[in-house]
Design a protein around this motif. Structure first.
Motif, PDB file in Angstrom:
ATOM      1  N   GLN A  70      74.287 120.031  35.000  1.00 15.48           N
ATOM      2  CA  GLN A  70      75.215 119.491  35.994  1.00 15.48           C
ATOM      3  C   GLN A  70      75.208 120.407  37.218  1.00 15.48           C
ATOM      4  OE1 GLN A  70      78.995 119.018  34.010  1.00 15.48           O
ATOM      5  NE2 GLN A  70      78.227 117.416  32.662  1.00 15.48           N
ATOM      6  N   TYR A  71      74.473 119.979  38.237  1.00 14.28           N
ATOM      7  CA  TYR A  71      74.360 120.765  39.460  1.00 14.28           C
ATOM      8  C   TYR A  71      75.199 120.199  40.609  1.00 14.28           C
ATOM      9  CZ  TYR A  71      70.477 123.324  37.370  1.00 14.28           C
ATOM     10  OH  TYR A  71      69.702 124.123  36.561  1.00 14.28           O
ATOM     11  N   LEU A  83      87.761 116.298  47.342  1.00 10.01           N
ATOM     12  CA  LEU A  83      88.783 117.345  47.255  1.00 10.01           C
ATOM     13  C   LEU A  83      88.138 118.697  47.010  1.00 10.01           C
ATOM     14  CD1 LEU A  83      91.384 115.463  45.033  1.00 10.01           C
ATOM     15  CD2 LEU A  83      91.495 115.839  47.502  1.00 10.01           C
ATOM     16  N   SER A  84      87.113 118.707  46.192  1.00 13.54           N
ATOM     17  CA  SER A  84      86.346 119.932  45.952  1.00 13.54           C
ATOM     18  C   SER A  84      84.970 119.535  45.456  1.00 13.54           C
ATOM     19  CB  SER A  84      87.036 120.834  44.928  1.00 13.54           C
ATOM     20  OG  SER A  84      87.090 120.205  43.655  1.00 13.54           O
ATOM     21  N   ARG A  85      83.983 120.346  45.736  1.00 13.37           N
ATOM     22  CA  ARG A  85      82.622 120.092  45.277  1.00 13.37           C
ATOM     23  C   ARG A  85      82.198 121.163  44.282  1.00 13.37           C
ATOM     24  NH1 ARG A  85      79.349 116.470  48.285  1.00 13.37           N
ATOM     25  NH2 ARG A  85      80.335 115.676  50.191  1.00 13.37           N
ATOM     26  N   MET A  86      81.425 120.745  43.309  1.00 12.81           N
ATOM     27  CA  MET A  86      80.904 121.673  42.322  1.00 12.81           C
ATOM     28  C   MET A  86      79.568 122.230  42.794  1.00 12.81           C
ATOM     29  SD  MET A  86      79.967 120.989  38.304  1.00 12.81           S
ATOM     30  CE  MET A  86      78.556 119.940  38.701  1.00 12.81           C
ATOM     31  N   ASP A  87      79.454 123.547  42.813  1.00 18.02           N
ATOM     32  CA  ASP A  87      78.192 124.197  43.163  1.00 18.02           C
ATOM     33  C   ASP A  87      77.544 124.667  41.864  1.00 18.02           C
ATOM     34  OD1 ASP A  87      76.086 125.690  44.083  1.00 18.02           O
ATOM     35  OD2 ASP A  87      77.221 126.696  45.661  1.00 18.02           O
ATOM     36  N   GLU A  92      75.295 128.547  37.838  1.00 13.55           N
ATOM     37  CA  GLU A  92      74.164 129.000  37.024  1.00 13.55           C
ATOM     38  C   GLU A  92      73.783 130.433  37.370  1.00 13.55           C
ATOM     39  OE1 GLU A  92      69.806 127.384  35.572  1.00 13.55           O
ATOM     40  OE2 GLU A  92      70.560 126.793  37.543  1.00 13.55           O
ATOM     41  N   ARG A  93      73.839 130.763  38.649  1.00 10.67           N
ATOM     42  CA  ARG A  93      73.523 132.115  39.078  1.00 10.67           C
ATOM     43  C   ARG A  93      74.516 133.112  38.483  1.00 10.67           C
ATOM     44  NH1 ARG A  93      72.365 130.639  44.165  1.00 10.67           N
ATOM     45  NH2 ARG A  93      74.512 130.961  44.803  1.00 10.67           N
ATOM     46  N   ALA A  94      75.795 132.731  38.446  1.00 12.92           N
ATOM     47  CA  ALA A  94      76.826 133.637  37.941  1.00 12.92           C
ATOM     48  C   ALA A  94      76.809 133.757  36.424  1.00 12.92           C
ATOM     49  CB  ALA A  94      78.203 133.154  38.408  1.00 12.92           C
TER      50      ALA A  94
END
Length: 385
Positions: A70-71, A83-87, A92-94
């Protein structure tokens, strides 16, 4: 330390617990009253903590291969405004792994396949527990009884064994929300891997799968026990004017595929997850609302932690004490956070409160939203070795 274990309940948590025990050398039997070990018709998102638990259990790579990362996606209003976007890339980097979406039936199958076939006993009921012997538990299963050094009670939110072990506990309560869900009959061209939409007293979300089909869910604030003669027709009336692809998701669904369940939780925390040689696990220990997508992930954490404790501690008693000390505070804190997320999300119904919530979400910096996810997903699993 090795021994004999009986796992009561063949859901995600029970199967994962059995895999962990089998990996550390225990003789395990999983007993499940349902005639089939599957949860068809629904999907699930697995966060980094759940995937890391699966890695510890040796099945993480297999599950990832069957899941869709899920990207892209986020949270929207019924009109389609973000309202908000998922990065997902930043996540994944974190965390070194993305969130993934997978059909529950597929996840169940993969977990079953990680166990020897003789471990599984389906279509049988555990009627009680005989704990009179200090070093064994006798488990009546159908017409026979199994002797075990350890019993894992993974029999769900309505756990019969929890009721036997904690007779004074009030048990699960209705959360105030009910959920309808299904998997589409055909693939769809979806723009995002995962989306939530919050309206007044209602939520609609979807998860995309590797084959192009999607699981959708609709959560409504409603009295317990309310059912509809035509659930899909009701949903089309309720959500038909919401943004795309919500109407398309409903149109791609067969009426008979729609599942409807009231959401129950353990609002009163248990004082212990263990009693003698019995360990409560998953929803039997900490059933929570689905607002953080952490229910199954917490059950997977339970399974990995229990196996690690039994692998390293000198006795069942010390292992279960360690399991309780490590799992109860964390899982109950996640349950509280999930309840609060529901109150500030789907359960908000007053227009002024919804408008205030939406403004706050739009103004929340992405780094703050990221920290909120990491608070629950960034979990380090114990080692079984």
């Amino acid at each position: 330390m090795g021994g004999t274990a009986v796992v009561v309940g063949g859901g995600i948590g029970g199967l994962a617990a059995a895999i962990g025990l089998h990996r550390i050398g225990w003789d395990v039997r999983v007993v499940e009253r349902a005639g089939t070990l599957a949860d068809a018709g629904a999907g699930i998102s697995l966060h980094a903590n759940g995937l890391r638990a699966l890695d510890t259990l040796g099945v993480g790579a297999t599950v990832r291969a069957a899941a869709r990362p899920q990207y892209s996606g986020g949270t929207r209003t019924p009109e389609g405004d973000w309202l908000s976007r998922m990065d997902g890339v930043a996540l994944e980097r974190a965390l070194s792994t993305p969130i993934v979406g997978i059909r529950r039936a597929v996840l169940h199958r993969l977990l079953r396949e990680a166990l020897p076939a003789e471990c599984l006993r389906i279509g049988v009921t555990v009627s009680g527990l005989d704990r009179t012997a200090p070093d064994r538990v006798r488990v009546p299963v159908g017409d026979e009884a199994l002797d075990a050094d350890l019993v894992v009670a993974a029999d769900g939110v309505g756990s019969r064994l929890r009721g036997l072990l904690s007779p004074g506990h009030p048990g699960p309560v209705y959360s105030g929300s009910t959920v309808l869900r299904a998997i589409t009959e055909r693939p769809l061209r979806l723009r995002g891997d995962f989306e939530l939409t919050w309206g007044e007293g209602a939520e609609f979300g979807h998860i995309a799968f590797t084959d192009g089909r999607a699981e959708w869910h609709a959560v409504l604030t409603a009295p317990a026990g309310v059912r509809h003669a035509d659930p899909l027709g009701m949903l089309r009336r309720r959500f038909g004017r919401w943004h795309d692809p919500i109407p398309e998701l409903l149109d791609a669904t067969r009426p008979e595929a729609v599942l409807h369940h009231d959401i129950h939780e353990l609002a009163t925390p248990l004082r212990s997850f263990t009693a003698g040689r019995v360990a409560l696990l998953g929803d039997a220990a900490h059933a929570m609302t689905p607002n953080l997508g952490q229910g199954a992930c917490q059950a997977l954490e339970d399974a990995a932690t229990l196996a690690a404790a039994l692998a390293h501690e000198p006795s069942v008693a010390s292992a279960l004490a360690r399991y309780d000390a490590e799992r109860r505070p964390r899982s109950q804190a996640v349950a509280r956070a999930a309840r609060q997320a529901g109150r500030l999300g789907q359960q908000l119904s007053h227009p002024a409160a919804v408008a205030l919530r939406n403004t706050a979400l739009r103004l929340t910096p992405s780094r703050v939203a990221m920290r909120a996810i990491l608070r629950h997903a960034d979990w380090t699993p114990p080692s079984l070795g």
